[in-house]
Design an enzyme around this catalytic site. Structure first.
Site, short mmCIF file in Angstrom:
data_model
loop_
_atom_site.label_atom_id
_atom_site.label_comp_id
_atom_site.label_asym_id
_atom_site.label_seq_id
_atom_site.Cartn_x
_atom_site.Cartn_y
_atom_site.Cartn_z
N ASP A 407 66.56 -5.55 17.63
CA ASP A 407 66.15 -6.77 18.33
C ASP A 407 67.17 -7.86 18.02
O ASP A 407 68.02 -7.70 17.13
CB ASP A 407 64.75 -7.15 17.82
CG ASP A 407 64.15 -8.34 18.55
OD1 ASP A 407 64.51 -8.59 19.72
OD2 ASP A 407 63.30 -9.03 17.94
N GLU A 410 71.61 -10.06 20.82
CA GLU A 410 72.40 -10.66 21.93
C GLU A 410 73.75 -11.19 21.46
O GLU A 410 74.68 -11.14 22.27
CB GLU A 410 71.57 -11.76 22.59
CG GLU A 410 70.40 -11.24 23.41
CD GLU A 410 69.27 -10.66 22.56
OE1 GLU A 410 69.14 -11.10 21.40
OE2 GLU A 410 68.56 -9.76 23.02
N ASP A 485 61.11 -10.40 26.13
CA ASP A 485 59.90 -11.20 25.96
C ASP A 485 59.30 -11.68 27.27
O ASP A 485 59.46 -12.84 27.68
CB ASP A 485 60.19 -12.38 25.05
CG ASP A 485 60.57 -11.94 23.64
OD1 ASP A 485 60.29 -10.77 23.30
OD2 ASP A 485 61.13 -12.75 22.89
O1 MIG Z 1 62.20 -14.29 17.74
O2 MIG Z 1 60.54 -9.56 15.91
O3 MIG Z 1 61.74 -9.53 21.78
O4 MIG Z 1 59.72 -7.90 20.79
O5 MIG Z 1 58.29 -8.83 18.53
C1 MIG Z 1 61.35 -13.25 18.12
C2 MIG Z 1 59.69 -10.45 16.58
C3 MIG Z 1 61.91 -11.95 17.62
C4 MIG Z 1 61.69 -10.83 19.78
C5 MIG Z 1 61.42 -9.51 20.41
C6 MIG Z 1 59.98 -9.15 20.19
C7 MIG Z 1 59.67 -9.11 18.71
C8 MIG Z 1 60.00 -10.46 18.08
N1 MIG Z 1 61.39 -10.80 18.33
#
Ligand code: MIG
Length: 801
Positions: A407, A410, A485
């Protein structure tokens, strides 16, 4: 004294006349008077690469997108010089290059149809702001031309009239018009006059695509740096364009383990251990199939990668084992940010070995994410990727975690307006040092790649499972993905449907959305409708931020729990069908989901459809995406289709109303199809499967279907230990013949097929298996046209009275 704060624009520059031509094996070089060189590579008869330089020489050629396994070689290449242009011909294409201005036009070699033509063609603008060139291409847009692809854009499938930007971005609670999102897949398919071609602009800088938005007859694309470097891919079938693009950028390197095609349950976050167990037990108690349980960031100690919270997960190895004993595979999240913490061994080693990204003037790139201030590994450096992969040893090999979820890659950074690294950050880019402007869009891809190699290495001899949020073209080789999200709204259900189809059309089929929506909370009806769509996405996972309540199948009311179970069970029944489709995907690049335009491009009604799609080759799906619906209107593509629930046959080529109360959804099977099914299991491998059901949908005419099987994990299938059965169905007025062709060395666990004959227009009087008449008792013909036969038959002949 600064007197002018406006950026001065130099204006567009263009190639001048061609003064030189050279051929070097598969490469053609056209040079102009003003130092522009166009290099055309004939990759295949239907794939041409166009690469331009404005300085008289090319820099080193390097791409993260193109796979080393890409096919090359052509059957024909003839080059001619005419008075005003050069022309070359392959077995599929004719390409003309104008001597006056280097403009390109491409024709179908068979019938001379103009497929694609430069408008202004290649041009560029020297950028004072960035130092390099903004490289641009404009093409003529044809009447009635449609455009598809481009990754995760949450917009109408047909992009005509729209403009898009590619810059991988963390986009919490995005909406229908949000652009850009998490992925950069600079590839689109154009379709006009029933012929489709693709353009893959392999440039990782911030890029833009304009599909007849600014000017009605012009489609253009440009990037804020790098080379004008694009592949032209001819179809003329939409599907072949995508298949050829997938050949260039890669298919998944191996089959997913079968369990990864089961249902996954996730939340931010399930903790402590007792909560995780409560969730998994509830699945078993309510008999809702589930194969994977996820741990989000709270399983760690202070969000430090590769740690476990001692308080919440005192003995992860024992827990993971206990979950595994109950059929649950544990998947854990790993983010790129490494906490600046001198006591943390990952941080220490990264710092010591100089693995973190640095600012242009030297210090490490520091940014805030979940753990607080962090440094970030430079995954564009091979040595760093190797190190990163090695960090998974304990998690996978020792603790027994089965999958890793990447996650924030980016990369996302908190508390800064641009949400990511500053432009000046330096990257190795596999020995082609550059700034973040060039590396940004591949950062997440390279992280997922490194993670994949780690999981693969330590999971061996089992197959790896990885999921990533950020992606560039080619990321599908390493990992699955989800759409980020989203929000628990009906509009987002529409978006999820479009995004999954669009990703499949962009060569990335292993995709799904957060079922039910990540932000906010769905009501029971929305959740049920979302599950109905989600079970037809290759990656099928419920996930939510958890701020607004529970989002498990039982969190709504009993009726909905029953509906959710019914559809997850349907997913489990269809596993052999989906697994077979996946096999075709990794073999040939055939997308797992097909939008109607890909299914039947000759039918112009399909060009603007968004909701209906094919799941594999035989099943037509159309989600209900509005509240209070008792059904909906949908377009049925040409041909005859069986309503999955009623067996009623409908003739396509028109819009019809389909009943679908909350416990149902529009689902059709192509006539002639043979759909393999498993019995319902609570998780993959729960039962020994001795028999496969084949749902046979009678057709007057011919249709082929397939069934793939192997060990469901491991790599034996790569050595030929798989079983691929092709069924050839021939239906006549007074008979039905099914021939089976078998390939592969794998001995399947199942021994018999239970054949269910749907829509047979006659009463059975005789059954022959391999030319021998079979007594009815022996084959167990039931009143409902069900019969059981040995799996190894060669020909089944069902004869009418
Ligand atoms: O700033 O890890 O898209 O699936 O649950 C949020 C917490 C960070 C974004 C991800 C989401 C995940 C969440 N993350």
């Amino acid at each position: 004294m600064i007197t002018n704060t406006e950026l001065e624009k130099k204006g567009n520059l263009y190639p001048s006349k061609v003064i030189g031509f050279k051929k070097d094996v598969d490469k053609l070089y056209f040079s102009t008077d003003n130092d522009v060189i166009l290099q055309v590579t004939v990759v295949r008869d239907s794939v041409l690469r166009f690469r331009y330089t404005t300085t008289g020489n090319f820099k080193k050629d390097f791409s993260y997108a193109i796979t080393k396994y890409a096919g090359t070689g052509y059957n024909k290449l003839e080059i001619k010089e005419e008075a005003t242009f050069y022309t070359f011909t392959t077995a599929k294409l004719i390409c003309n290059i104008n001597k006056a201005d280097l403009k390109v036009s491409i024709y179908d070699a068979k019938d001379n149809t103009l497929i694609n033509k430069d408008e202004l063609g290649f041009h560029w603008e020297e950028s004072y702001e960035y130092g390099g060139n903004i490289v641009k291409m404009s093409k003529t847009s044809h009447d009635g031309e449609s455009y598809y692809g481009l990754g995760d854009k949450p917009e109408h499938l047909n992009m005509k009239g729209k403009r898009f930007e590619n810059w991988v971005t963390d986009s919490y609670a995005y909406g229908k018009s949000t652009d850009p999102l998490y992925k950069d897949i600079p590839f689109y398919t154009g379709l006009h006059h029933s012929k489709a071609y693709g353009i893959f602009f392999d440039n990782t800088f911030r890029s833009f695509f304009d599909f007849a938005n600014e000017r009605r007859n012009v489609t253009s694309f440009w990037a804020q740096g790098g080379e004008m470097n694009y592949y032209f891919i001819y179809g003329p079938k939409v599907e072949d364009v995508v298949v050829n693009y997938t050949d260039l950028t890669g298919k998944p390197h191996q089959m997913p383990p079968l369990w990864a095609l089961g249902y996954h349950q996730c939340k931010w976050s399930y903790y402590p251990e007792s909560k995780v167990k409560e969730i998994t037990s509830k699945f078993r108690e309510l008999k809702i199939p589930c194969d994977a349980i996820y741990l989000d960031i709270d399983y760690m100690e202070g969000f430090r990668c590769f740690t476990w919270s001692k308080e919440h997960f005192p003995d992860p190895k024992r827990m993971v084992k206990e979950l595994a004993d109950d059929g649950f595979k544990t998947v854990v999240i790993i983010d790129p940010g490494i906490k600046v913490d001198k006591d943390d061994p990952v941080y220490q080693e990264g710092l010591e070995k100089d693995y973190f990204c640095k600012r242009a003037d030297g210090p490490p790139m520091k940014g805030k994410v979940w753990p607080g201030e962090c440094y970030f590994p430079d995954y564009t450096k091979p040595e760093v990727r190797e190190w990163w992969a090695s960090l998974f040893k304990e998690l996978i090999e020792d603790i027994g975690v089965k999958g890793v979820w990447n996650d924030m890659n980016e990369p996302a950074v908190m508390d800064v307006p641009n949400k990511t690294f500053p432009d000046d950050v330096r990257h190795d880019y596999d020995g082609n040092p550059c700034s973040h402007r060039k590396a940004h869009n591949v950062y997440g891809m390279q992280m997922a790649r490194a993670t994949y190699h780690g999981v693969k290495k330590f999971a061996y001899p089992k197959r790896p499972f990885v999921i990533t949020r950020a992606a560039y073209s080619g990321t599908q080789r390493y990992t699955s993905s989800w759409t980020g999200d989203n929000v628990a709204t009906w509009e987002h259900l529409w978006i999820a449907n479009v995004q999954a189809q669009r990703m499949a059309m962009s060569g990335f089929s292993f995709i799904g959305s957060d079922i039910g929506g990540f932000a906010e909370q769905p009501n029971a009806e929305l959740y049920a409708r979302w599950i109905q769509l989600g079970v037809f996405h290759p990656f099928c996972r419920t996930h939510s931020s958890g701020d607004h309540g529970d989002q498990e199948p039982w969190a709504f009311d009993i009726d909905v729990t029953d509906i959710v179970r019914k559809f997850i069970e349907l997913r489990y029944k269809l596993l052999p069908y989906l697994y077979t489709a996946f096999w075709n995907h990794i073999q040939d690049g055939t997308p797992l989901l097909k939008s109607l335009v890909m299914y039947d491009q000759e039918d112009v009604h399909t060009h603007y459809r968004t909701d209906e799609f094919m799941f594999g080759n035989k099943i037509l799906v159309c989600p209900i995406i509005e509240p209070n619906a008792k059904g909906r209107r949908m377009y049925i593509p040409r041909g005859n289709w069986y309503n999955y629930w009623t067996n009623e046959v409908v003739k396509g080529g028109k819009e019809i109303w389909v009943d679908a109360d909350i416990d149902s959804m529009p689902l059709f099977v192509k006539e002639g199809a043979i759909i393999p099914k498993y019995p319902v299991q609570q998780y993959v491998g729960e039962k020994e499967i001795n028999e496969i059901t084949l749902d046979i949908y009678y057709k007057k005419g011919k249709e082929n279907s397939q069934l793939f099987d192997d060990d469901h994990d491991g790599y034996d299938y790569t050595k030929g230990r798989y079983s691929l059965r092709t069924f050839k169905l021939v239906g006549k007025e007074k008979g039905l013949i099914i021939q089976q062709h078998k390939a592969g060395k794998f001995i399947t666990n199942y021994k018999t097929f239970k054949l269910k004959l749907h829509g047979l227009p006659f009463k059975i009087s005789k059954i022959q298996v391999d030319n021998e008449e079979i007594l009815f008792e022996k084959v167990k013909v039931n009143g409902d046209n069900t019969l059981i036969i040995d799996k190894d038959f060669t020909q089944l002949h069902i004869i009418s009275a």
